[in-house]
Scaffold this motif. Structure first.
Motif, PDB file in Angstrom:
ATOM      1  N   LYS A   1       3.613   5.669  -5.682  1.00  0.00           N
ATOM      2  CA  LYS A   1       3.568   5.648  -7.151  1.00  0.00           C
ATOM      3  C   LYS A   1       2.424   6.525  -7.665  1.00  0.00           C
ATOM      4  O   LYS A   1       2.592   7.282  -8.613  1.00  0.00           O
ATOM      5  CB  LYS A   1       3.382   4.228  -7.674  1.00  0.00           C
ATOM      6  N   THR A   2       1.271   6.381  -7.037  1.00  0.00           N
ATOM      7  CA  THR A   2       0.106   7.160  -7.462  1.00  0.00           C
ATOM      8  C   THR A   2       0.374   8.650  -7.304  1.00  0.00           C
ATOM      9  O   THR A   2       0.073   9.440  -8.203  1.00  0.00           O
ATOM     10  CB  THR A   2      -1.130   6.754  -6.636  1.00  0.00           C
ATOM     11  N   ILE A   3       0.973   9.023  -6.177  1.00  0.00           N
ATOM     12  CA  ILE A   3       1.283  10.435  -5.932  1.00  0.00           C
ATOM     13  C   ILE A   3       2.286  10.928  -6.968  1.00  0.00           C
ATOM     14  O   ILE A   3       2.136  12.020  -7.525  1.00  0.00           O
ATOM     15  CB  ILE A   3       1.803  10.637  -4.498  1.00  0.00           C
ATOM     16  N   GLN A   4       3.317  10.135  -7.246  1.00  0.00           N
ATOM     17  CA  GLN A   4       4.310  10.522  -8.251  1.00  0.00           C
ATOM     18  C   GLN A   4       3.660  10.706  -9.621  1.00  0.00           C
ATOM     19  O   GLN A   4       3.976  11.665 -10.342  1.00  0.00           O
ATOM     20  CB  GLN A   4       5.420   9.461  -8.346  1.00  0.00           C
ATOM     21  N   GLN A   5       2.766   9.806  -9.984  1.00  0.00           N
ATOM     22  CA  GLN A   5       2.094   9.913 -11.275  1.00  0.00           C
ATOM     23  C   GLN A   5       1.249  11.191 -11.340  1.00  0.00           C
ATOM     24  O   GLN A   5       1.244  11.888 -12.348  1.00  0.00           O
ATOM     25  CB  GLN A   5       1.213   8.687 -11.531  1.00  0.00           C
TER      26      GLN A   5
ATOM     27  N   ALA B   1       0.813  -1.222   0.000  1.00  0.00           N
ATOM     28  CA  ALA B   1       0.000   0.000   0.000  1.00  0.00           C
ATOM     29  C   ALA B   1       0.845   1.271   0.000  1.00  0.00           C
ATOM     30  O   ALA B   1       0.591   2.170  -0.811  1.00  0.00           O
ATOM     31  CB  ALA B   1      -0.980  -0.017   1.160  1.00  0.00           C
ATOM     32  N   PRO B   2       1.850   1.408   0.881  1.00  0.00           N
ATOM     33  CA  PRO B   2       2.642   2.646   0.849  1.00  0.00           C
ATOM     34  C   PRO B   2       3.346   2.854  -0.491  1.00  0.00           C
ATOM     35  O   PRO B   2       3.392   3.970  -1.015  1.00  0.00           O
ATOM     36  CB  PRO B   2       3.662   2.457   1.974  1.00  0.00           C
ATOM     37  N   GLU B   3       3.871   1.771  -1.051  1.00  0.00           N
ATOM     38  CA  GLU B   3       4.561   1.861  -2.342  1.00  0.00           C
ATOM     39  C   GLU B   3       3.583   2.280  -3.443  1.00  0.00           C
ATOM     40  O   GLU B   3       3.890   3.143  -4.269  1.00  0.00           O
ATOM     41  CB  GLU B   3       5.182   0.502  -2.682  1.00  0.00           C
ATOM     42  N   MET B   4       2.395   1.666  -3.434  1.00  0.00           N
ATOM     43  CA  MET B   4       1.394   2.007  -4.441  1.00  0.00           C
ATOM     44  C   MET B   4       0.932   3.454  -4.267  1.00  0.00           C
ATOM     45  O   MET B   4       0.732   4.168  -5.252  1.00  0.00           O
ATOM     46  CB  MET B   4       0.185   1.051  -4.349  1.00  0.00           C
ATOM     47  N   LEU B   5       0.788   3.888  -3.038  1.00  0.00           N
ATOM     48  CA  LEU B   5       0.387   5.272  -2.768  1.00  0.00           C
ATOM     49  C   LEU B   5       1.459   6.228  -3.274  1.00  0.00           C
ATOM     50  O   LEU B   5       1.140   7.240  -3.914  1.00  0.00           O
ATOM     51  CB  LEU B   5       0.153   5.476  -1.264  1.00  0.00           C
TER      52      LEU B   5
END
Length: 148
Positions: A76-80, A70-74
């Motif tokens: 990534k989403t923020i970076q995108q 979850a933290p990694e996906m979050l």
């Protein structure tokens, strides 16, 4: 007791013993069948519990992986989203620069046109001043040029 009565009693006793043996055999077979059925039921029950345990364990592993990711996906989403916003801002800035450049070009063209009109007017005014001194034929040519 007479022999025939004794024989009849012995036959009844033997018959009773056979019935008792048959009943004992039937009871033993029934007990064995019940035990086999119970063992089969318990084996199926344990297998089902084991399968449910595996299924629950698998679901738990999936949930734990999702929690860990979850933290990694979050991130990534923020970076995108940040990248997307930067791209949009860059495009807006380019559009603004392009619009400003076009506005500047239009202003220059208008100024050039205004300057050309001003020079033409100056020449026309000079010509108009010189017309009274010019010959009649020349004055007609100038009027013709001015009207066209």
């Amino acid at each position: 007791m007479s022999f025939s009565k004794r024989l009849a009693v012995e036959q009844k006793l033997q018959r009773s013993q056979e019935i008792l043996d048959l009943m004992e055999e039937t009871m033993r077979e029934s007990k064995e069948k019940a035990l086999k059925e119970e063992e089969s039921f318990m084996a199926k029950f344990r297998a089902k519990e084991k399968e449910e345990g595996r299924h629950k364990s698998m679901l738990l592993n999936i949930a734990e992986r999702k929690i860990q990711q979850a933290p990694e996906m979050l991130a990534k989403t923020i970076q995108q989203k940040v990248k997307h916003i930067k791209e949009i801002n860059c495009l807006k800035e380019r559009n603004l620069l392009s619009k400003t450049k076009l506005d500047d070009q239009e202003k220059c063209q208008l100024q050039e046109i205004e300057e050309a009109i001003r020079r033409r007017d100056q020449r026309s005014n000079l010509m108009l001043r010189d017309i009274p001194r010019a010959s009649y034929g020349l004055r007609q040519k100038v009027r013709k040029l001015m009207n066209s």
